[in-house]
Design a protein around this motif. Structure first.
Motif, PDB file in Angstrom:
ATOM      1  N   MET A 299       0.827  -1.215   0.000  1.00 23.45           N
ATOM      2  CA  MET A 299       0.000   0.000   0.000  1.00 23.45           C
ATOM      3  C   MET A 299       0.859   1.262   0.000  1.00 23.45           C
ATOM      4  O   MET A 299       0.496   2.261  -0.601  1.00 23.45           O
ATOM      5  CB  MET A 299      -0.919   0.001   1.224  1.00 23.45           C
ATOM      6  CG  MET A 299      -2.060  -1.001   1.139  1.00 23.45           C
ATOM      7  SD  MET A 299      -3.124  -0.726  -0.303  1.00 23.45           S
ATOM      8  CE  MET A 299      -3.831   0.851   0.108  1.00 23.45           C
ATOM      9  N   GLU A 300       1.997   1.190   0.712  1.00 18.74           N
ATOM     10  CA  GLU A 300       2.884   2.356   0.735  1.00 18.74           C
ATOM     11  C   GLU A 300       3.419   2.669  -0.653  1.00 18.74           C
ATOM     12  O   GLU A 300       3.489   3.828  -1.051  1.00 18.74           O
ATOM     13  CB  GLU A 300       4.049   2.121   1.696  1.00 18.74           C
ATOM     14  CG  GLU A 300       3.805   2.628   3.096  1.00 18.74           C
ATOM     15  CD  GLU A 300       5.084   2.712   3.906  1.00 18.74           C
ATOM     16  OE1 GLU A 300       6.106   2.143   3.457  1.00 18.74           O
ATOM     17  OE2 GLU A 300       5.066   3.349   4.961  1.00 18.74           O
ATOM     18  N   LEU A 301       3.821   1.633  -1.396  1.00 20.42           N
ATOM     19  CA  LEU A 301       4.351   1.837  -2.743  1.00 20.42           C
ATOM     20  C   LEU A 301       3.273   2.394  -3.674  1.00 20.42           C
ATOM     21  O   LEU A 301       3.550   3.264  -4.497  1.00 20.42           O
ATOM     22  CB  LEU A 301       4.910   0.524  -3.297  1.00 20.42           C
ATOM     23  CG  LEU A 301       6.147  -0.041  -2.601  1.00 20.42           C
ATOM     24  CD1 LEU A 301       6.595  -1.327  -3.276  1.00 20.42           C
ATOM     25  CD2 LEU A 301       7.279   0.986  -2.612  1.00 20.42           C
ATOM     26  N   LEU A 302       2.052   1.902  -3.527  1.00 19.81           N
ATOM     27  CA  LEU A 302       0.949   2.409  -4.338  1.00 19.81           C
ATOM     28  C   LEU A 302       0.666   3.866  -4.001  1.00 19.81           C
ATOM     29  O   LEU A 302       0.446   4.698  -4.900  1.00 19.81           O
ATOM     30  CB  LEU A 302      -0.308   1.568  -4.116  1.00 19.81           C
ATOM     31  CG  LEU A 302      -1.564   2.013  -4.891  1.00 19.81           C
ATOM     32  CD1 LEU A 302      -1.302   1.978  -6.389  1.00 19.81           C
ATOM     33  CD2 LEU A 302      -2.753   1.132  -4.518  1.00 19.81           C
ATOM     34  N   ALA A 303       0.691   4.191  -2.706  1.00 17.75           N
ATOM     35  CA  ALA A 303       0.483   5.576  -2.289  1.00 17.75           C
ATOM     36  C   ALA A 303       1.576   6.481  -2.840  1.00 17.75           C
ATOM     37  O   ALA A 303       1.310   7.604  -3.295  1.00 17.75           O
ATOM     38  CB  ALA A 303       0.450   5.664  -0.758  1.00 17.75           C
ATOM     39  N   ALA A 304       2.830   5.992  -2.843  1.00 16.19           N
ATOM     40  CA  ALA A 304       3.940   6.773  -3.372  1.00 16.19           C
ATOM     41  C   ALA A 304       3.786   6.973  -4.876  1.00 16.19           C
ATOM     42  O   ALA A 304       4.030   8.072  -5.403  1.00 16.19           O
ATOM     43  CB  ALA A 304       5.263   6.087  -3.061  1.00 16.19           C
ATOM     44  N   LEU A 305       3.389   5.929  -5.582  1.00 13.61           N
ATOM     45  CA  LEU A 305       3.191   6.020  -7.033  1.00 13.61           C
ATOM     46  C   LEU A 305       2.120   7.056  -7.365  1.00 13.61           C
ATOM     47  O   LEU A 305       2.298   7.906  -8.244  1.00 13.61           O
ATOM     48  CB  LEU A 305       2.791   4.654  -7.582  1.00 13.61           C
ATOM     49  CG  LEU A 305       2.602   4.556  -9.097  1.00 13.61           C
ATOM     50  CD1 LEU A 305       3.930   4.655  -9.821  1.00 13.61           C
ATOM     51  CD2 LEU A 305       1.901   3.247  -9.461  1.00 13.61           C
ATOM     52  N   LEU A 306       1.003   6.996  -6.653  1.00 10.97           N
ATOM     53  CA  LEU A 306      -0.101   7.932  -6.887  1.00 10.97           C
ATOM     54  C   LEU A 306       0.291   9.354  -6.507  1.00 10.97           C
ATOM     55  O   LEU A 306      -0.076  10.315  -7.195  1.00 10.97           O
ATOM     56  CB  LEU A 306      -1.337   7.492  -6.099  1.00 10.97           C
ATOM     57  CG  LEU A 306      -1.982   6.176  -6.553  1.00 10.97           C
ATOM     58  CD1 LEU A 306      -3.127   5.791  -5.622  1.00 10.97           C
ATOM     59  CD2 LEU A 306      -2.467   6.297  -7.992  1.00 10.97           C
ATOM     60  N   ALA A 307       1.053   9.493  -5.406  1.00 11.17           N
ATOM     61  CA  ALA A 307       1.485  10.830  -4.982  1.00 11.17           C
ATOM     62  C   ALA A 307       2.409  11.445  -6.018  1.00 11.17           C
ATOM     63  O   ALA A 307       2.272  12.627  -6.378  1.00 11.17           O
ATOM     64  CB  ALA A 307       2.186  10.739  -3.626  1.00 11.17           C
ATOM     65  N   GLY A 308       3.375  10.665  -6.514  1.00 11.63           N
ATOM     66  CA  GLY A 308       4.286  11.173  -7.534  1.00 11.63           C
ATOM     67  C   GLY A 308       3.541  11.573  -8.790  1.00 11.63           C
ATOM     68  O   GLY A 308       3.818  12.618  -9.391  1.00 11.63           O
ATOM     69  N   PHE A 309       2.583  10.752  -9.193  1.00 11.83           N
ATOM     70  CA  PHE A 309       1.795  11.047 -10.394  1.00 11.83           C
ATOM     71  C   PHE A 309       0.988  12.326 -10.224  1.00 11.83           C
ATOM     72  O   PHE A 309       1.015  13.219 -11.077  1.00 11.83           O
ATOM     73  CB  PHE A 309       0.852   9.881 -10.697  1.00 11.83           C
ATOM     74  CG  PHE A 309      -0.062  10.120 -11.866  1.00 11.83           C
ATOM     75  CD1 PHE A 309       0.383   9.884 -13.158  1.00 11.83           C
ATOM     76  CD2 PHE A 309      -1.351  10.600 -11.674  1.00 11.83           C
ATOM     77  CE1 PHE A 309      -0.455  10.125 -14.249  1.00 11.83           C
ATOM     78  CE2 PHE A 309      -2.185  10.848 -12.746  1.00 11.83           C
ATOM     79  CZ  PHE A 309      -1.741  10.599 -14.044  1.00 11.83           C
ATOM     80  N   ALA A 310       0.247  12.418  -9.120  1.00 15.16           N
ATOM     81  CA  ALA A 310      -0.633  13.564  -8.898  1.00 15.16           C
ATOM     82  C   ALA A 310       0.143  14.872  -8.811  1.00 15.16           C
ATOM     83  O   ALA A 310      -0.232  15.879  -9.417  1.00 15.16           O
ATOM     84  CB  ALA A 310      -1.446  13.352  -7.622  1.00 15.16           C
TER      85      ALA A 310
END
Length: 261
Positions: free
Chosen positions: A1-12
């Motif tokens: 979940m942390e990696l997914l959150a990081a991916l989404l944060a970087g994208f946004a």
């Protein structure tokens, strides 16, 4: 979940900041501290890893569209490399105190916010010595930007570009290429320095980046930059710049107050 959150944060972050010419690294610092729970110099190192992953594609695109600044780019990168090493050393020693770092982060966030709210106007140097003034400004500006950029973790291009445009009279397209190349150089050298400092036990720990989170942030940032560059002509910058500027200003004020965003 942390990696997914990081991916989404970087994208946004990259998708929103790219259309107004601001590095997503600036907004990712508060995200790392307040949301992902990173601490210490590892925050700066992880942000530099984000830059190393997300910057090359944008630099390649910019370089194709604006030629003729090879000498200036090489000069800026040559100056940036040792200054980035020094910036990482400063971060793991003098800036290892969380309160001091948060105060510096607040200053950087506020300065970026003001750049958005009060856009830098290009000065047009005229007359004899104009070119000398433009090129003479480059080395000290690139060195200072790399030193601060490596210490904070933003790379330094967002600090360098306004100086070149506002004080040196550079065209925005030329300044952008040199600034982004400086960001990539600063990030690569700074990242290596943080990893080495952590390995030998120099300065405060943890200094090495959170590799998984940094790679996820960078991958999201690269995708977000592609989307943001495509949206650049569709989003009204008159509204987007004040919105982002206000967000950065408020985030800087929260950090200055010593509260978690």
């Amino acid at each position: 979940m942390e990696l997914l959150a990081a991916l989404l944060a970087g994208f946004a972050v990259a998708a929103v900041t790219t259309p107004v010419g601001v590095s997503g690294a600036v907004l990712l610092l508060p995200v790392q501290i307040g949301v992902l729970g990173l601490h210490g110099p590892a925050v700066s190192a992880t942000n530099l890893l984000y830059n190393v992953v997300s910057t090359p594609l944008g630099l390649q695109r910019l370089a194709r569209g604006a030629r003729g600044q090879r000498t200036e780019t090489l000069t800026a990168c040559a100056v940036a490399a040792p200054c980035a090493l020094a910036g990482a050393a400063v971060r793991v020693t003098w800036l290892s105190d969380p309160a001091v770092f948060r105060a510096l982060l607040a200053v950087v966030l506020t300065a970026t916010a003001l750049r958005l709210l009060l856009p830098v106007r290009r000065r047009s140097p005229a007359g004899e010595g104009a070119r000398e003034r433009r090129t003479g400004l480059l080395a000290p500006a690139a060195g200072g930007a790399a030193l601060l950029g490596a210490a904070v973790g933003i790379g330094g291009g967002s600090l360098l570009a306004p100086v070149l445009v506002g004080a040196g009279g550079w065209l925005t397209a030329r300044a952008a290429v040199v600034a982004l190349a400086t960001t990539l150089t600063t990030s690569a050298v700074g990242l290596s320095a943080y990893a080495a400092f952590d390995a030998i036990g120099f300065g405060a720990a943890p200094a090495a980046p959170a590799w998984g989170l940094g790679l996820a942030l960078g991958a999201g940032g690269a995708l977000g930059a592609l989307v943001g560059s495509g949206l650049g002509g569709r989003l009204d910058e008159r509204y987007l710049r004040p919105l982002l500027g206000t967000l950065l200003l408020l985030t800087g004020a929260v950090h200055m107050a010593g509260l978690r965003p």
